[in-house]
Design a protein around this motif. Structure first.
Motif, PDB file in Angstrom:
ATOM      1  N   CYS A 221       0.814  -1.131  -0.141  1.00  0.00           N
ATOM      2  CA  CYS A 221      -0.059   0.051   0.027  1.00  0.00           C
ATOM      3  C   CYS A 221       0.799   1.258   0.021  1.00  0.00           C
ATOM      4  O   CYS A 221       1.791   1.348   0.739  1.00  0.00           O
ATOM      5  CB  CYS A 221      -0.980   0.179   1.245  1.00  0.00           C
ATOM      6  SG  CYS A 221      -1.623   1.711   1.660  1.00  0.00           S
TER       7      CYS A 221
ATOM      8  N   TYR B  47       0.294   4.215   1.167  1.00  0.00           N
ATOM      9  CA  TYR B  47       0.601   4.838   2.076  1.00  0.00           C
ATOM     10  C   TYR B  47       1.216   4.290   3.152  1.00  0.00           C
ATOM     11  O   TYR B  47       1.986   4.940   3.769  1.00  0.00           O
ATOM     12  CB  TYR B  47      -1.021   5.463   2.732  1.00  0.00           C
ATOM     13  CG  TYR B  47      -1.871   6.002   1.624  1.00  0.00           C
ATOM     14  CD1 TYR B  47      -1.869   7.267   1.053  1.00  0.00           C
ATOM     15  CD2 TYR B  47      -2.846   5.277   0.682  1.00  0.00           C
ATOM     16  CE1 TYR B  47      -2.474   8.150   0.503  1.00  0.00           C
ATOM     17  CE2 TYR B  47      -3.654   6.086  -0.011  1.00  0.00           C
ATOM     18  CZ  TYR B  47      -3.414   7.412  -0.324  1.00  0.00           C
ATOM     19  OH  TYR B  47      -4.267   8.157  -1.068  1.00  0.00           O
TER      20      TYR B  47
ATOM     21  N   CYS C  10      -0.573   5.904   8.971  1.00  0.00           N
ATOM     22  CA  CYS C  10      -1.812   5.466   8.762  1.00  0.00           C
ATOM     23  C   CYS C  10      -2.328   4.520   9.933  1.00  0.00           C
ATOM     24  O   CYS C  10      -1.337   4.194  10.737  1.00  0.00           O
ATOM     25  CB  CYS C  10      -2.219   4.815   7.327  1.00  0.00           C
ATOM     26  SG  CYS C  10      -1.282   3.290   7.154  1.00  0.00           S
ATOM     27  N   LEU C  11      -3.534   3.799   9.792  1.00  0.00           N
ATOM     28  CA  LEU C  11      -3.974   2.901  11.088  1.00  0.00           C
ATOM     29  C   LEU C  11      -3.098   1.555  11.107  1.00  0.00           C
ATOM     30  O   LEU C  11      -2.664   1.418  12.152  1.00  0.00           O
ATOM     31  CB  LEU C  11      -5.300   2.227  10.444  1.00  0.00           C
ATOM     32  CG  LEU C  11      -6.534   2.972  10.846  1.00  0.00           C
ATOM     33  CD1 LEU C  11      -7.672   2.086  10.271  1.00  0.00           C
ATOM     34  CD2 LEU C  11      -6.546   3.036  12.491  1.00  0.00           C
TER      35      LEU C  11
ATOM     36  N   CYS D 261      -7.405   5.315   7.877  1.00  0.00           N
ATOM     37  CA  CYS D 261      -6.801   4.763   6.563  1.00  0.00           C
ATOM     38  C   CYS D 261      -6.841   5.824   5.261  1.00  0.00           C
ATOM     39  O   CYS D 261      -8.009   6.342   5.129  1.00  0.00           O
ATOM     40  CB  CYS D 261      -7.757   3.470   6.099  1.00  0.00           C
ATOM     41  SG  CYS D 261      -7.473   2.975   4.711  1.00  0.00           S
ATOM     42  N   PHE D 262      -5.779   6.254   4.877  1.00  0.00           N
ATOM     43  CA  PHE D 262      -5.927   7.064   3.819  1.00  0.00           C
ATOM     44  C   PHE D 262      -6.458   6.511   2.526  1.00  0.00           C
ATOM     45  O   PHE D 262      -6.998   7.236   1.627  1.00  0.00           O
ATOM     46  CB  PHE D 262      -4.420   7.507   3.520  1.00  0.00           C
ATOM     47  CG  PHE D 262      -3.877   8.415   4.507  1.00  0.00           C
ATOM     48  CD1 PHE D 262      -4.002   9.637   4.710  1.00  0.00           C
ATOM     49  CD2 PHE D 262      -3.271   7.858   5.582  1.00  0.00           C
ATOM     50  CE1 PHE D 262      -3.137  10.229   5.851  1.00  0.00           C
ATOM     51  CE2 PHE D 262      -2.549   8.584   6.643  1.00  0.00           C
ATOM     52  CZ  PHE D 262      -2.731   9.839   6.743  1.00  0.00           C
TER      53      PHE D 262
ATOM     54  N   CYS E  67      -9.158  -1.347   6.803  1.00  0.00           N
ATOM     55  CA  CYS E  67      -7.776  -1.123   6.111  1.00  0.00           C
ATOM     56  C   CYS E  67      -7.879  -1.787   4.657  1.00  0.00           C
ATOM     57  O   CYS E  67      -8.305  -2.879   4.836  1.00  0.00           O
ATOM     58  CB  CYS E  67      -6.540  -1.386   7.017  1.00  0.00           C
ATOM     59  SG  CYS E  67      -5.223  -2.079   6.007  1.00  0.00           S
ATOM     60  N   ALA E  68      -7.721  -1.182   3.771  1.00  0.00           N
ATOM     61  CA  ALA E  68      -7.818  -1.662   2.433  1.00  0.00           C
ATOM     62  C   ALA E  68      -6.607  -2.250   1.643  1.00  0.00           C
ATOM     63  O   ALA E  68      -6.727  -2.662   0.451  1.00  0.00           O
ATOM     64  CB  ALA E  68      -8.337  -0.620   1.556  1.00  0.00           C
ATOM     65  N   ILE E  69      -5.615  -2.818   2.636  1.00  0.00           N
ATOM     66  CA  ILE E  69      -4.645  -3.428   1.779  1.00  0.00           C
ATOM     67  C   ILE E  69      -4.861  -4.645   1.070  1.00  0.00           C
ATOM     68  O   ILE E  69      -5.980  -5.117   1.234  1.00  0.00           O
ATOM     69  CB  ILE E  69      -3.397  -3.965   2.802  1.00  0.00           C
ATOM     70  CG1 ILE E  69      -3.926  -4.818   4.049  1.00  0.00           C
ATOM     71  CG2 ILE E  69      -2.861  -2.498   3.554  1.00  0.00           C
ATOM     72  CD1 ILE E  69      -2.872  -5.803   4.355  1.00  0.00           C
TER      73      ILE E  69
HETATM   74  S1  SF4 Z   1      -5.082   0.379   3.216  1.00  0.00           S
HETATM   75 FE1  SF4 Z   1      -4.210  -0.166   5.245  1.00  0.00          FE
HETATM   76  S2  SF4 Z   1      -1.993   0.504   4.775  1.00  0.00           S
HETATM   77 FE2  SF4 Z   1      -3.009   1.510   3.286  1.00  0.00          FE
HETATM   78  S3  SF4 Z   1      -3.703   3.342   4.305  1.00  0.00           S
HETATM   79 FE3  SF4 Z   1      -5.365   2.205   4.715  1.00  0.00          FE
HETATM   80  S4  SF4 Z   1      -4.774   1.305   6.766  1.00  0.00           S
HETATM   81 FE4  SF4 Z   1      -2.669   1.893   6.024  1.00  0.00          FE
END
Ligand code: SF4
Ligand SMILES: Cc1cc2nc3c(=O)[nH]c(=O)nc-3n(C[C@H](O)[C@H](O)[C@H](O)COP(=O)(O)OP(=O)(O)OC[C@H]3O[C@@H](n4cnc5c(N)ncnc54)[C@H](O)[C@@H]3O)c2cc1C
Lengths: 164, 770, 335
Positions: free
Chosen positions: C128, C130, C138-139, C146-147, C164-166
């Motif tokens: 990711c 971010y 981020c989280l 989460c960005f 969280c969308a990894i």
């Molecule tokens: S997807 Fe997960 S790793 Fe990526 S910015 Fe969001 S919280 Fe962070």
């Protein structure tokens, strides 16, 4: 060659076998092989372009296998045969891949060229008669911003023809 | 008035049949060259002479330069897209053991306008200490509202990147943007070009085609980062710099630091890519020199990859709204384009002069706007303006041809006045097998193939402020010298070919010394002008030293100097080649150890179309036509460019092998632009999230189509070599040719770049969003 | 990179004793020791200074950790330190688990595969952008939000993406989960445990700061693969933006056990680059089981595979893409 039990974080003695010569260096464990080659040994033929494993410009051989020197710690290379672009030719006689690169103009700005040469030469060492797809696979990780790929593939195939 | 004489030149496209043209040329210029077929080295595949150094790693790039005592410099950069600098305290950094110089590049109260903008710089004994010194700088930034998206920046309530007083003022040459244009909000412009009466033209049209096209921001992504080693000494300044213009950088440095030109030396040996982004001294260059001056030691400043991607220039993104009016037979009656583009905090995001010049159209208008956003400054990149401009217009032309029921080539035959492109279309169509082209979307099955064409136009630039020297030494060795730099095109090899052709030697016999301002000032390596600028004076200089050598040889051979020729390493009597002297033996007759001739660029024989202080534009533009064949997987959205046929002209081609390399490079950069590259700015944080080479994607070998390159020999009788450039034309037509091929494959027009699978699937209505 | 010491223990137990967890260290920024296998992912995190360990513990000096062996029953064990190249080229892997060989041969580039290990590949942190950006706290790094969810999420997850969308970065994992692989873990006391790889991975709902259940002072030593039942067919397909050397936008592994009657007894359908862990598409598996697989079943399974997906603002294209890849992977397995 044994690795020390615990080395660093300051400078520590590291022996690298580069192009057939054993070199005693004092390096911090965090030093990458690319940095050691370029900054400490002055072997600046190995290039750093992305420094994150995405462009392959820094390709050297470890025990004959192409690897990325920017993603390798120098200390991890201790005890292995390191071959850089400076060590590929035998004296005046270039490696057939190098000759073919010149003849086919497989270079423009030349910054990616040392890495490309190392990957193509490694391919021919293990597969003397590759087809075009095998050459493409061998350089799949390389970036050339000038766009020399067609000539690189042609040159490597030509070098393979020539190799006994 | 200088003395002149009359000469008859072969002229025309060799492939299409030659005629002649009569020119009045300066008396000192050499006689016309015949077509390449009758020459020994010109137009031949000569491998580059510095190839051995490149394949052995011996070439020294700026990043490889190590000087004794050299310090390492780094920038402190603004972490936010828009901020006020509240505090900048460098005392702790200065006091740090190993830090040698610290400079502030902004002052408290200053407004910082993009993430990555330099704020301060340090030079220290090692990169590690430099990093520690950076960390020791106490800087405070007050976040300010920002905007990084061009569409959002155009909204009336968008945060302002500049107020009217602070906005950049433009460049008197009008390139990249003219001065004096209005600024409203974040939008500056329009810059207007108009001829005829577009409204009347549209009224007279049988058919009107409209379209909107969008191009992304592309980064140059040079593999060698921007880098400089500055060595300030009491007796003068030497800088080693990865630059496209040694003598230009020297001028900038001299002016900036108040040094006489003869105390500033700029050197570049290997140059790892520029593509427009290394044309000037830049903030990094200035900063390194300043640090070296302060520290009294050499300073190395090389950007890391992240810095390179956010603050080393980029190709601006554009949005183009296009209207095209035509008669049933294809004749254009009107063309109107309104464009908005963004070069971040800089100017120059236009669509160039492509539409203005390529087709015959009496009624024409472009309104070009720059939109400021909080992002790193754009700059020229391979075919600036025209590359996005061609992407829009060449698709509109494709659409028009379909609406008219005309073949796209037939339509262009009607509206394109260029003879070169007409021939290029003919050759290209044959090579690609244009007759196989089917109706849009006609392939059955999931993977659909298609074929498309697009054209290129770039100006034939010449640097008039250019000089070079040719020397013959008494042992018969030969040198060619100029400060011109090799950015990968192989200009040194081209120079050796020209000198070898004149002196009857082999290119390998010529020692070429370039990339150093100690030599006569060569031109820049941008604007596709290097070959056009340097080769004519070089031929003239070589002709002059040969004449001097010939006077000595003539005495020895009992002949008149005019009776001699230089061929195959010998000076011989034309009518009696048996009477000859080895070149080396002729040189041994010289009275001094070395003879030399310095020449500068004469004007093109028929004059120029336009003149700038140090440069000019030849009468005929550069052409180029590219054909692309693609396969589109309509179920994955993946586009594969299978084949490109690129047919180009550059006056007299000097080295076809090197030209082929450059054209392949232009095509590949175009493939990459069309399918992959995109600067991704996170709108919420204003930061570039793909400032690396992992998620900023460049075409690799597996993305490379089969590329067939054809280069015409287009003789014009314009100069001693008649040679022009190719780098930019080779890039301009690729993306629209691919886009047109994609349309032909799937029957749906994609109007934005890059054409990634998500874009393709969306256009095909397969994502549930439009 | 910060300065760190470097240790090269000779045994797994010693290595385990020395180290903490990378995932933890990235959140707490403590300076605990971290393990290094090929070092490709570790060096990236070190260069970004997302990790600042006091010690890097090299696993390379431990003998035997890179072996690829077959037991009498025909089961295969792959040492965690086997490089991706070794795995992809190994006859046992190519012969019995071609989908794994394909998945690995398409991951990263050749130079990376010569160094990167299978263990490291499974344990690498997400890519990711971010997460890899020091400027975005981020989280997953212990920050506040989460960005990606409302940001640039074109490469992110379409399942299980509300916190969280990894997407899980390991391409090998897609195939290994489909093959029902197990992982073997050693701790500092010399104890070992074995668990299905599928259960080893951890989603954001269980723990948002880590991707797997590796414990502190634990080393992954081997990946175990059962001998495929006769009639097993498999395939792995991927689609990137680039035609090579690119992260997949989507990848799919399919393993089918086809009875002598042509009926599908068992099916594994796993989607990579779809979710924070390799995503087993159970509905797709059910759509295949008990059927004569062919075009129709493949189509049904492909549609079923995407049921329940919750695409984000910029990644709805992945639905169509996965549907295609699942269908094609099933047909490729059968071919
Ligand atoms: S997807 Fe997960 S790793 Fe990526 S910015 Fe969001 S919280 Fe962070
Ligand atoms: C440009 C690029 C493209 C890539 N594309 C892909 C791709 O398409 N698909 C893909 O799958 N990968 C891809 N990768 C990622 C690459 O494959 C991984 O970085 C690599 O596999 C990691 O393996 P390693 O052995 O080098 O791990 P290391 O970096 O050594 O370790 C990774 C992590 O695992 C821990 N670890 C490693 N081994 C053990 C063990 N035995 N026990 C306990 N902990 C351990 C380490 O502490 C570390 O945190 C790409 C990488 C790059 C740079």
């Amino acid at each position: 060659m044994t690795r020390p039990e615990m080395a660093g974080p300051g400078k520590t003695a590291i022996t690298l076998a580069v192009n057939g010569t054993s070199r005693q260096l004092e390096l911090e464990p965090r030093t990458t092989l690319a940095e050691a080659l370029r900054n400490t040994l002055g072997l600046t033929g190995t290039k750093i372009a992305c420094n994150r494993g995405a462009c392959s410009a820094c390709t050297v051989w470890l025990n004959g296998q192409p690897v990325l020197s920017c993603m390798t710690l120098a200390i991890d290379a201790a005890g292995q045969e390191i071959t850089t672009i400076e060590g590929l030719a035998h004296g005046e006689a270039l490696h057939p891949v190098q000759d073919a690169f010149i003849e086919h103009d497989a270079m423009q700005c030349g910054f990616c060229t040392p890495g490309m040469v190392m990957s193509c030469a490694a391919l021919l060492e293990r597969n003397p008669h590759p087809d075009a797809e095998a050459v493409r696979d061998a350089i799949a990780g390389h970036y050339c911003r000038c766009g020399t790929y067609p000539h690189v593939v042609a040159a490597t195939l030509a070098a393979a023809e020539r190799k006994p | 008035m200088t003395a002149t004489r009359t000469e008859i030149f072969s002229a025309g496209i060799v492939e299409a049949g030659l005629g002649t043209v009569t020119r009045e040329i300066p008396a000192g210029e050499p006689p016309p060259w015949p077509p390449n077929a009758e020459l020994t080295w010109i137009g031949k595949d000569v491998p580059r002479l510095n190839g051995r150094d490149k394949v052995t790693g011996a070439t020294r790039y700026t990043v490889d330069v190590r000087l004794p005592g050299m310090l390492h410099a780094r920038f402190l950069r603004c972490p936010l897209p828009s901020a006020e600098l509240r505090k900048l305290d460098t005392a702790a950094a200065t006091a740090l053991d190993g830090a040698r110089a610290v400079i502030a590049l902004a002052r408290p109260g200053d407004r910082l306008r993009y993430a990555g903008q330099p704020v301060a710089a340090v030079a220290a004994l090692s990169p590690g200490v430099a990093a520690e010194a950076l960390a020791a700088i106490d800087a405070e930034f007050r976040p300010l509202p920002f905007v990084v998206d061009m569409d959002e920046a155009r909204a009336p309530d968008a945060p302002l990147v500049y107020d009217e007083a602070s906005a950049p003022k433009g460049n008197p040459s009008g390139f990249p943007a003219a001065p004096g244009l209005p600024v409203v909000g974040n939008v500056r412009g329009p810059a207007v070009v108009r001829r005829g009466d577009p409204a009347q033209g549209f009224a007279a049209a049988d058919i009107v085609v409209e379209g909107e096209y969008r191009t992304q921001v592309q980064t140059h992504s040079c593999l060698e980062p921007h880098a400089i080693v500055a060595d300030w000494r009491a007796d003068g300044l030497t800088v080693y710099m990865s630059t496209q213009f040694t003598s230009g950088v020297r001028q900038e440095l001299a002016a900036l630091f108040g040094l006489p030109l003869n105390r500033v030396r700029v050197v570049v040996d290997g140059m790892g890519g520029g593509f427009g982004s290394k044309s000037q001294l830049g903030v990094y260059g200035r900063t390194a020199v300043e640090l070296s001056r302060l520290a009294g030691l050499p300073v190395r400043l090389a950007l890391d990859r992240h810095e390179e991607q956010i603050d080393a220039g980029n190709r601006p993104g554009t949005f183009q709204r296009m209207r095209l009016g035509a008669k049933r037979d294809g004749t254009l009656t009107a063309l109107a384009i309104e464009s908005h583009g963004t070069a971040g905090v800089a100017l120059g995001a236009g669509i160039g002069f492509f539409a203005e010049r390529i087709y015959t159209c009496p009624n024409f208008e472009t309104l070009q706007h720059d939109v400021f956003v909080n992002a790193g400054p754009g700059c020229a990149m391979r075919g600036p303006g025209n590359t996005p401009g061609a992407y829009g217009l060449e698709q509109a032309i494709d659409t028009l041809s379909e609406r008219l029921g005309l073949d796209p080539l037939a339509l262009r035959d009607r509206i394109d006045p260029s003879k070169a492109r007409r021939e290029e279309r003919r050759i290209g169509a044959e090579r690609i097998g244009w007759s196989r082209r089917h109706k849009p979307g006609a392939d059955p099955g999931a993977v659909k193939r298609g074929m498309g064409v697009a054209q290129s136009l770039w100006m034939s630039n010449v640097q008039t402020n250019v000089a070079c020297e040719v020397r013959v030494l008494r042992d018969g060795s030969v040198e060619a010298l100029s400060s011109v730099q090799d950015i990968g095109t192989g200009i040194g090899t081209v120079m050796a070919q020209v000198v070898a052709e004149v002196l009857g030697l082999r290119p390998g016999d010529i020692t070429v010394r370039i990339g150093d301002t100690e030599f006569p000032p060569g031109g820049p390596s941008y604007g596709s002008r290097t070959t056009a600028s340097i080769t004519p004076p070089l031929r003239t200089a070589a002709t002059r030293v040969l004449a001097e050598l010939g006077r000595e040889a003539a005495r020895m051979l009992n002949a008149a100097p005019e009776e001699l020729e230089a061929r195959e390493g010998r000076i011989r009597v034309k009518s009696d080649p048996g009477r000859s002297l080895a070149f080396r033996d002729a040189a041994a007759l010289l009275r001094t150890d070395r003879i030399s001739a310095v020449e500068s660029r004469a004007d093109d024989y028929p004059g120029f179309r336009r003149r700038m202080p140090d440069a000019a534009m030849a009468h005929e533009d550069l052409g180029g036509v590219q054909f692309a064949e693609v396969a589109v997987d309509t179920e994955t959205g993946a586009i594969r460019v299978e084949r490109v046929v690129a047919v180009h002209d550059c006056g007299r081609p000097i080295n076809r092998l090197l030209l082929e390399s450059q054209v392949q490079g232009g095509v590949l950069m175009g493939v990459s632009y069309a399918l992959l590259e995109r600067r991704v700015m996170d709108r919420r944080t204003g930061l570039m999230v793909n400032a690396d080479l992992e998620h900023y994607k460049l075409a690799g070998v597996h993305d490379t189509p089969e590329i067939e390159v054809v280069i015409l020999e287009n003789l014009q009788g314009n100069s001693a070599t008649d040679a022009y450039g190719i780098a930019e034309p080779a890039n301009i037509a690729t993306a629209p040719a691919i886009a047109n091929a994609v349309y032909n494959a799937i029957g749906v027009r994609l109007t934005s770049l890059p054409m990634t699978p998500d874009v393709v699937l969306a256009a095909l209505g397969k994502t549930g969003r439009s | 990179m910060n300065r760190f010491a470097y240790a090269s223990p000779a045994t797994v137990t010693e290595a385990a004793a020395a180290t903490g967890l990378v995932a933890e260290a990235m959140v707490t920024f403590d300076e605990s020791a971290v393990l290094k296998a090929g070092g490709i992912d570790l060096l990236d995190l070190l260069k970004l200074e997302l990790l600042t360990p006091s010690v890097v513990v090299n696993l390379r000096a431990i003998k035997g950790l890179d072996a690829i062996t077959q037991d009498a029953a025909g089961n295969v064990a792959i040492g965690a330190m086997a490089t991706l190249s070794q795995v992809a080229e190994h006859p046992l892997v190519r012969g019995s688990y071609p989908a794994l060989a394909t998945a690995i041969a398409g991951a990263a580039g050749p130079q990376l595969r010569n160094v990167a290990t299978l263990g490291g590949n499974l344990l690498q942190r997400p890519h990711c952008w971010y997460l890899r950006s020091p400027a975005h706290h981020c989280l997953r790094k212990g920050g506040g939000h989460c960005f990606a969810i409302h940001g640039e999420n074109q490469y992110h997850a379409i399942f299980d993406n509300h916190a969280c969308a990894i997407v899980h970065p390991s391409t090998a994992a897609t195939a290994l989960v489909a093959l029902n692989a197990e992982v073997e873990l050693h701790d500092a006391e010399g104890a070992t445990r074995r668990l299905p790889l599928e259960d080893f991975f951890v989603g954001p709902d269980d723990d948002i700061q880590r991707e797997n259940a590796l414990r502190p002072r634990e080393v992954l030593t081997a990946i175990h693969l059962r001998k495929p039942a006769s009639g097993t067919r498999m395939a792995h397909l991927r689609q990137g933006e680039k035609a090579g050397f690119d992260w997949p936008l989507a990848d799919v592994a399919v393993v089918l056990a086809i009875g002598p009657d042509g009926v599908c007894r068992e099916a594994s359908v796993v989607l990579g680059a779809a979710a924070p862990v390799p995503h087993r598409a159970r509905a797709a598996e059910q759509a295949l089981q008990g059927r004569h697989p062919g075009e129709a079943a493949a189509g049904d399974a492909a549609r079923a595979a995407l049921r329940g997906a919750t695409p984000l603002s910029l990644n709805a294209y992945k639905l169509a893409l996965f549907e295609t890849l699942v269908r094609r992977a099933i047909l490729a397995a059968l071919a």
